[in-house]
Motif scaffolding. Structure first.
Motif, PDB file in Angstrom:
ATOM      1  N   GLY B 117      36.472  39.242  30.527  1.00  0.00           N
ATOM      2  CA  GLY B 117      37.264  38.931  29.337  1.00  0.00           C
ATOM      3  C   GLY B 117      38.753  38.929  29.618  1.00  0.00           C
ATOM      4  N   VAL B 118      39.185  39.824  30.502  1.00  0.00           N
ATOM      5  CA  VAL B 118      40.613  39.894  30.845  1.00  0.00           C
ATOM      6  C   VAL B 118      41.039  38.595  31.535  1.00  0.00           C
ATOM      7  CG1 VAL B 118      42.298  41.054  32.305  1.00  0.00           C
ATOM      8  CG2 VAL B 118      40.682  42.398  30.964  1.00  0.00           C
ATOM      9  N   GLU B 120      39.559  35.741  31.185  1.00  0.00           N
ATOM     10  CA  GLU B 120      39.514  34.701  30.152  1.00  0.00           C
ATOM     11  C   GLU B 120      40.794  34.730  29.317  1.00  0.00           C
ATOM     12  OE1 GLU B 120      36.439  34.936  27.155  1.00  0.00           O
ATOM     13  OE2 GLU B 120      35.895  32.877  27.626  1.00  0.00           O
ATOM     14  N   ALA B 121      41.241  35.936  28.967  1.00  0.00           N
ATOM     15  CA  ALA B 121      42.471  36.068  28.180  1.00  0.00           C
ATOM     16  C   ALA B 121      43.650  35.511  28.982  1.00  0.00           C
ATOM     17  CB  ALA B 121      42.709  37.527  27.820  1.00  0.00           C
ATOM     18  N   MET B 125      46.071  32.292  28.046  1.00  0.00           N
ATOM     19  CA  MET B 125      47.531  32.383  27.946  1.00  0.00           C
ATOM     20  C   MET B 125      48.222  31.300  28.760  1.00  0.00           C
ATOM     21  SD  MET B 125      48.537  36.265  28.694  1.00  0.00           S
ATOM     22  CE  MET B 125      47.335  37.431  28.134  1.00  0.00           C
ATOM     23  N   ALA B 127      47.901  31.137  32.188  1.00  0.00           N
ATOM     24  CA  ALA B 127      48.263  31.657  33.502  1.00  0.00           C
ATOM     25  C   ALA B 127      47.674  30.767  34.603  1.00  0.00           C
ATOM     26  CB  ALA B 127      47.750  33.083  33.659  1.00  0.00           C
ATOM     27  N   GLN B 131      48.856  33.475  39.287  1.00  0.00           N
ATOM     28  CA  GLN B 131      49.283  34.509  38.334  1.00  0.00           C
ATOM     29  C   GLN B 131      48.102  35.377  37.912  1.00  0.00           C
ATOM     30  OE1 GLN B 131      51.093  31.876  35.423  1.00  0.00           O
ATOM     31  NE2 GLN B 131      53.114  32.691  35.875  1.00  0.00           N
ATOM     32  N   ARG B 135      48.759  39.055  38.643  1.00  0.00           N
ATOM     33  CA  ARG B 135      49.224  39.717  37.428  1.00  0.00           C
ATOM     34  C   ARG B 135      48.095  40.372  36.644  1.00  0.00           C
ATOM     35  NH1 ARG B 135      54.606  40.277  36.814  1.00  0.00           N
ATOM     36  NH2 ARG B 135      55.769  38.489  37.603  1.00  0.00           N
ATOM     37  N   PHE B 136      46.870  39.933  36.871  1.00  0.00           N
ATOM     38  CA  PHE B 136      45.755  40.462  36.092  1.00  0.00           C
ATOM     39  C   PHE B 136      44.701  41.129  36.963  1.00  0.00           C
ATOM     40  CE2 PHE B 136      47.753  37.280  33.522  1.00  0.00           C
ATOM     41  CZ  PHE B 136      47.660  37.755  32.223  1.00  0.00           C
ATOM     42  N   PRO B 139      46.180  44.113  39.539  1.00  0.00           N
ATOM     43  CA  PRO B 139      46.612  45.317  38.816  1.00  0.00           C
ATOM     44  C   PRO B 139      45.458  46.030  38.106  1.00  0.00           C
ATOM     45  CG  PRO B 139      48.118  43.506  38.367  1.00  0.00           C
ATOM     46  CD  PRO B 139      46.978  42.935  39.148  1.00  0.00           C
ATOM     47  N   GLU B 140      44.537  45.259  37.519  1.00  0.00           N
ATOM     48  CA  GLU B 140      43.429  45.887  36.809  1.00  0.00           C
ATOM     49  C   GLU B 140      42.476  46.578  37.767  1.00  0.00           C
ATOM     50  OE1 GLU B 140      44.412  46.328  33.608  1.00  0.00           O
ATOM     51  OE2 GLU B 140      42.350  45.967  33.008  1.00  0.00           O
ATOM     52  N   ARG B 214      46.289  54.088  38.362  1.00  0.00           N
ATOM     53  CA  ARG B 214      45.413  53.619  37.271  1.00  0.00           C
ATOM     54  C   ARG B 214      46.253  53.045  36.129  1.00  0.00           C
ATOM     55  NH1 ARG B 214      42.218  55.507  32.984  1.00  0.00           N
ATOM     56  NH2 ARG B 214      43.225  57.527  32.944  1.00  0.00           N
ATOM     57  N   ARG B 215      47.343  53.717  35.858  1.00  0.00           N
ATOM     58  CA  ARG B 215      48.247  53.236  34.809  1.00  0.00           C
ATOM     59  C   ARG B 215      49.633  53.135  35.384  1.00  0.00           C
ATOM     60  NH1 ARG B 215      46.886  57.332  29.984  1.00  0.00           N
ATOM     61  NH2 ARG B 215      45.105  56.255  29.128  1.00  0.00           N
ATOM     62  N   ARG B 216      50.185  51.980  35.307  1.00  0.00           N
ATOM     63  CA  ARG B 216      51.546  51.835  35.809  1.00  0.00           C
ATOM     64  C   ARG B 216      52.401  51.073  34.824  1.00  0.00           C
ATOM     65  NH1 ARG B 216      52.489  49.127  40.595  1.00  0.00           N
ATOM     66  NH2 ARG B 216      50.988  47.706  39.702  1.00  0.00           N
TER      67      ARG B 216
END
Lengths: 343, 216
Positions: B117-118, B120-121, B125, B127, B131, B135-136, B139-140, B214-216
């Motif tokens: 889904g990420v 797809e999102a 957008m 991208a 990218q 970018r997705f 990082p994820e 995990r979170r940046r």
């Protein structure tokens, strides 16, 4: 304006061909909220994805403001997508990034200057009511908040169209209401055309102007929400309408009144718009000397207009009942017979 | 004990050196291959069946050859690359051939864990594939990637123990030649203990880093 012209989508699943879309013709006018409803597997999800080409139609055309998008190059498609926002059932946010970063993402992709991103994200978060959550991460938010972030992200590029893919299906009823209100605000304040798909008739009733019912990859019925809700033609549509507007006589009541000795006639009376405000029942009762007994009924709001549906038992001479019905029909009120033992 | 502290320290350094250099090169190779494995998959960003099939076949071939055999089998190639077929540098070549495809699979796994889904999102957008990856997707997957690479380092430390077979040196070599072949149990115990500490340290470091990113 979004136009679907004979859109089909066929998948190959092993040796089987699956026809997800079977010739869709639909027009979504600029500035309206258009809902597509169907049971799962009806093809809703494929349909909405043909608009931003997440799925390519097998045949047919999808036109946005007259431009056939299936002829575009990959680069042009990406450009077009920036003008089409999309929100999802499961939000699809980046869990590794803050709320701020998530909303900023479309702007980062477009190489927007940093100070401008800051400004715009702040504005967007204000609009969705989450300006105090900018530094949080998605997994620290509730479902409703996540969807608001999804909406803010979708609006970041100032789209003219917003696609909502079951946007409220993972939310509880209260949160659903709040999100739907937000969508309506977006539609009104920014004049953004909204195409949404859902399996919940309540969503359609709440915010849509028009609705299309999808079954087995085909549009089986479409029209304004008012038309479709007050006069559904297809069995599937009737099922959907009934799921939010219970206008059927309860079984127990039906048994009780199905009695020839009662000499009664039962009619369904549907009031719409202004006719709701009139004291119709008492006027008819007095004028024709009839006993009117409301067995069942409800009055709801459809697209801001009241809509009433009553099941009424008429007792009295058949001649008078006939006259009374003719009188009622004159006032722009729909009447249909449910049972008749009087004549 | 048949060896002195200096020898142990030297062996430790050889292990770290072999593992480190081999890791560096195998990450580069593994990352490229792993990324290609993911994006050329059916229904993914740059779906390409021939590329996907060929890559999978090559990786599977390398993955199925036991390291000790791989090491001997590619000796001619090693000679071309580093000019010799014995010594620490010579051991690095087969280590890269061993760990590269392994890391490719680990990276493939991590990247596949990212919610479709990420992606797809991201596409919705507007991208570009580049990218989306940087970018997705990455990082994820970063936290999971760090854990995967930790596993790879531990695997490399283990594999480097066999480098002694071509005179690569290192702690494993020391344990075999002195601990096993010359019955010096103490050397065996000491080298194994050092390896245990090394692996523990790498794993703890990996866990920590994974949580951090995990979170940046």
């Amino acid at each position: 304006m979004i136009q679907f012209e004979g859109v089909t989508k066929t998948y190959q699943s092993g040796k089987q061909e699956i026809h997800a879309l079977n010739g869709i013709d639909l027009t979504v006018e600029t500035g309206e909220i258009f809902g597509v409803i169907g049971f799962s597997g009806a093809g809703k999800s494929s349909l909405i994805r043909t608009v931003n080409l997440l799925e390519r139609p097998s045949s047919g055309h999808v036109r946005i403001d007259g431009k056939d998008i299936s002829t575009l190059s990959a680069k042009e498609i990406r450009k077009t997508r920036k003008d089409i926002g999309m929100i999802f059932q499961h939000f699809n946010l980046l869990n590794s990034k803050t709320v701020f970063h998530n909303v900023a993402m479309p702007l980062i992709l477009a190489n927007t200057p940093k100070n401008k991103i800051k400004e715009q994200v702040k504005e967007l978060l204000d609009f969705v009511g989450l300006s105090d959550q900018a530094t949080k991460y998605p997994d620290q938010l509730s479902g409703g908040q996540k969807q608001r972030i999804g909406i803010a992200r979708a609006l970041a590029t100032n789209p003219s169209v917003l696609l909502c893919d079951e946007a409220t299906s993972a939310l509880d009823p209260q949160t659903t209401q709040a999100i739907l209100e937000l969508l309506r605000r977006i539609n009104r304040e920014y004049n953004i055309t909204i195409l949404l798909i859902t399996h919940e008739m309540g969503v359609i009733r709440e915010i849509c102007d028009k609705v299309a019912v999808l079954e087995a990859g085909k549009v089986i019925e479409q029209g304004t929400v008012f038309e479709v809700f007050t006069n559904p033609q297809q069995p599937t549509t009737q099922r959907f309408v009934r799921s939010v507007m219970n206008d059927e006589l309860p079984e127990s009541l039906l048994k009780q009144i199905q009695n020839p000795s009662r000499k009664n006639s039962i009619y369904r009376i549907q009031f719409t718009g202004t006719s709701v405000g009139q004291p119709l029942m008492s006027r008819i009762s007095r004028k024709y000397q009839l006993d009117l007994n409301v067995l069942f009924g409800n009055i709801t709001e459809l697209q801001g207009a009241p809509y009433g549906n009553l099941i009424v038992e008429f007792t009295g001479p058949a001649e008078e009942i006939k006259k009374a019905l003719a009188d009622i029909r004159e006032g722009n009120v729909h009447v249909e017979e449910v049972l008749n033992y009087a004549s | 004990m048949l060896v002195d502290n200096e020898q142990i320290l030297e062996a430790l350094w050889e292990t770290i050196y072999m593992t480190g250099v081999a890791f560096l090169f195998s990450v580069i190779i593994g990352f490229i291959l792993g990324l290609l494995l993911v994006v050329t998959r059916k229904g993914h960003l740059l779906e390409n069946e021939p590329v996907s099939k060929v890559l999978n076949a090559i990786i599977n071939i390398f993955r199925s050859v036991p390291f000790i055999i791989l090491m001997v089998a590619i000796i001619p190639l090693t000679r071309i690359i580093v000019g010799t077929s014995i010594g620490t540098a010579a051991a690095i070549v087969p280590l890269v051939f061993y760990a590269g495809p392994y890391i490719a699979r680990l990276i493939e796994n991590s990247l596949l864990e990212v919610d479709k889904g990420v992606i797809e999102a991201a596409q919705a957008m507007g991208a570009s594939p580049f990218q989306i990856v940087f970018r997705f997707l990455i990082p994820e997957a970063l936290s999971s990637l760090v854990l995967a690479l930790t596993i790879a380092i531990v695997g490399l430390i283990g594999a480097s123990a066999m480098a002694g077979a071509i005179g690569g040196g290192g702690l494993g070599d020391l344990a075999i030649t002195y601990g096993y072949q010359r019955f010096d149990t103490l050397v065996m115990v000491v080298t194994v203990a050092i390896l245990v500490v090394l692996v523990q340290g790498v794993q703890s470091g990996g866990n920590l880093l994974s949580r951090r990113v995990r979170r940046r």
